[in-house]
Design an enzyme around this catalytic site. Sequence first.
Site, mmCIF file in Angstrom:
data_model
loop_
_atom_site.group_PDB
_atom_site.id
_atom_site.type_symbol
_atom_site.label_atom_id
_atom_site.label_comp_id
_atom_site.label_asym_id
_atom_site.label_seq_id
_atom_site.Cartn_x
_atom_site.Cartn_y
_atom_site.Cartn_z
ATOM 1 N N LYS A 116 -15.048 -4.196 -11.364
ATOM 2 C CA LYS A 116 -16.999 -4.519 -10.879
ATOM 3 C C LYS A 116 -17.441 -4.415 -11.529
ATOM 4 C CE LYS A 116 -14.780 -4.020 -6.370
ATOM 5 N NZ LYS A 116 -13.919 -4.210 -6.033
ATOM 6 N N GLU A 200 -23.559 1.707 -5.529
ATOM 7 C CA GLU A 200 -24.022 0.471 -4.552
ATOM 8 C C GLU A 200 -25.426 1.073 -3.915
ATOM 9 O OE1 GLU A 200 -21.612 -3.214 -5.798
ATOM 10 O OE2 GLU A 200 -22.173 -3.292 -3.656
ATOM 11 N N HIS A 235 -14.740 -2.698 6.559
ATOM 12 C CA HIS A 235 -14.786 -3.643 5.147
ATOM 13 C C HIS A 235 -13.593 -3.948 4.667
ATOM 14 C CE1 HIS A 235 -18.303 -0.773 3.895
ATOM 15 N NE2 HIS A 235 -17.787 0.542 3.824
ATOM 16 N N ARG A 297 -8.444 -14.821 -7.569
ATOM 17 C CA ARG A 297 -6.961 -15.711 -7.379
ATOM 18 C C ARG A 297 -7.664 -16.629 -6.126
ATOM 19 N NH1 ARG A 297 -7.708 -12.336 -2.902
ATOM 20 N NH2 ARG A 297 -8.727 -10.462 -3.050
#
Length: 644
Positions: A116, A200, A235, A297
Site C-alpha cells: 500500500k 492514514e 473493516h 484480482r
Amino acid sequence: MITKLLIANRGEIACRIMRTARAMGIATVAVYSDADAKALHVRSADAAVHIGPSPAAESYLVGAKIIAAAKQTGANAIHPGYGFLSENADFAQAVIDAGLIWVGPKPASIRAMGLKDAAKQLMRAAGVPVTPGYDGSDQSVERLTAEAEAIGYPVLIKAVAGGGGKGMRKVDAPADFAAALESCRREAKASFGNDEVLLEKWITSPRHIEVQVFGDSHGNVVHLFERDCSLQRRHQKVIEEAPAPGMDEATREAICAAAVRAAKAVDYEGAGTIEFIADASEGLRADRIFFMEMNTRLQVEHPVTEEITGVDLVEWQLRVASGEQLPKRQEELSINGHAVEARLYAEDPAKGFLPSTGRLEHLMLPEHLIRVETGVYEGAEVSPYYDPMIAKLVARGDDRDAAIATLASATSVTAVWPIKTNAAFLLACLKSERFRVADLDTGLIASEGDALIPNDQPPAEVVKAGAMAVAVAAIGQPVWQCVDTLGGREEAGRSPLKALFGFRLNRSPKNAVRISVDGMSHEVSVPNRFGELNAWVETAGTTILSGVNDGRIFAVSADRPYGTGQASAADGAIIAPMPGKVIAVDVSEGQAVTAGQRLMVLEAMKMEHALTAPFEGVVEGLGVSAGGQVQVEAVLCRVVPQSE
C-alpha cells in the site's frame, strides 16, 4: 488458448469460475486440502488434486503444489480466484515460468500495487489523489507514534500488505496507539508474512467507493463503473451495491477516469479494482475522494458489477489471459438498473459474531428469488480453517429500492441449521432507515449498534408453532408446514391438528406442552384450534425447526435438561467459543486479574478473539500456551475469586 483451467482456490469463487469455464467449453481442475475433500468445488470440477493438510499454509498457499497439480492434470492455465495466492507476484511469475497461462495481471503490476505504501507513492506520481498520511520506510514505534501525532487523531493503522480488513486498526487517542500497533502488526504478520504498516488520516464520514477496471495486453483499459462498499463491520464488507447511490455523472466521470489512470500507470492487464475513500460529509464530490489501494484480482463483490453491466467478468479474464482484446470498448458499457449483494457468513451475531462451525444439516438458499453464489451444500462441513462464508446473496432491480426489497425478501427466507448465520443481521441492515435512504458511511453499523444485532430469544409465534409441532409429532403425525408468509400448504379438512382434539400431553388439563427452543425451556398451552399462525415449522432429520422469516431459525424439541454439568462464565470458567489456535497468553498461573482484563487471544477463521476475565480474581488451571490448538467449549483456565 486456454483448454484446461486449474482453479487455485476453493469455495464459492472456485465454483463461480468453473461455471463460466464450463460455458466456454474449458475443462476444469480443482485442488483441495484434507478439510475440503468432499467440498462442492471438488465435486463440480472435471478433475481434482489433493494438495495437503487442512491449514492453508500447508495446502492452498503452497505454490509449488498447485503448479505440480496443473502439470499432473494437463491444465495449461491457472486462475487464482481471490485471496490465497491471487496477489502473490512470485507465484504469478512461477506459473509463467512453468509455461502456464496466468489468469491475472503481470507480476510487475502486482508488485507495483502489492504494498500500500509503494502504491500510494506511485499514484501520487500519476496524478491520482491519495489519502493524507504516512507511508515511509521508518517503521520504528517512535517514528510511527510521532507521525500519528502529526496527522492528528483519530488515525488508521493499515498493514502495507493487507487486504480484507486484516491488519487494520482505528486509533482514537494517543494512549491506545501502542497496543493497536502491536495487534495490527501481529495480525499482519500472521496473515501476510509482513508486519510493516502505514498510517492514514481517519476520515470522519467515510464512504468506501471502488471502481472495477479491466485491461488487456493490447493497451486497452476500461472501467465498468463503481461499487459502494460502505456497509462494513470492523473493516469487513457486509453489503455492497452498484452503482453508488448519490453519485452524480460528473463525480462518476472523475472517479472512474482516475481509476483508469491508476491502471494505466502500472500497465495493467486483467480484472482489478481501484479502491477510494470518499469524505461524504457534504455528499459525494470529486475533490473529496482519495485513492486507498488497488486490488490486483477479482473482488468478492464482482457480481453486482456483472448484474448492472451484463458482463461476465470471469469470461473477460479468460479471454484476456488468452491474448484477446477486451470484448467491449468504453462507450459500449453502460449501467442498467441497480444490484445489491449481502455476504452470508457462518457466525453468530448474538454472541459477538463468533464463527460457527460444523455440519450443515439444513440449508435453504433462495435461488428461486435471487442470484446465489455458494461453495457449500446441505450436509457439507463448515470448517474452522477458512473464511466462514456460506454464500453471497445478490439481487438486481430496476432501481435501488427494488433491489433492496428483493434481497430483503430472499434473506428473510434463508434457513441454515445448526450452523448459526448472520442472516438476521443482514436483514436488519437492509431494513435500516439510514441504509434505505442511502445515508451511508463505513461507521453506519457501529453507530446503529445493538439495533442491528438479533437477540437469541424466540418470538412467541415460534414457541407456539414449536409446541404445536411437538404435540403433533407426539401422536405420530408428520410435522406440517404452517407458514402463511411462505404460502402454507395445509389443505382443508386434512390438518393433522384434528388428531389433537381431546389429546393430552403429560396429562395437563390445559394441553400444556413443555418444549425446548434452542435449549431454553418453555411451557405452552396448545389450543384445539389455531387461527393464522405467522410462523413456519419443518423437519431436518429428527429435529423440528421453526422461524418467522426474520433470518433466524430455532430448533424445537420436547423439553430436556439443558446445560447440566457444563462449565460457564458464571463460575469463572474461560471457555473456548470455537475451535482455534491460541496466539497469545497474557497471564500466568496464580496471577491476579481484574474484571475485563485480557487473558488470551484465540484465532479462528482468520479472526482474533480476545478472552477476558469475567470478574476480579486469580487465574487457576491454565492449561494452554501460545501456539496450541483448542476445541470448542474446552475450558482454558478459570478465574477464581480471591478469598476475603
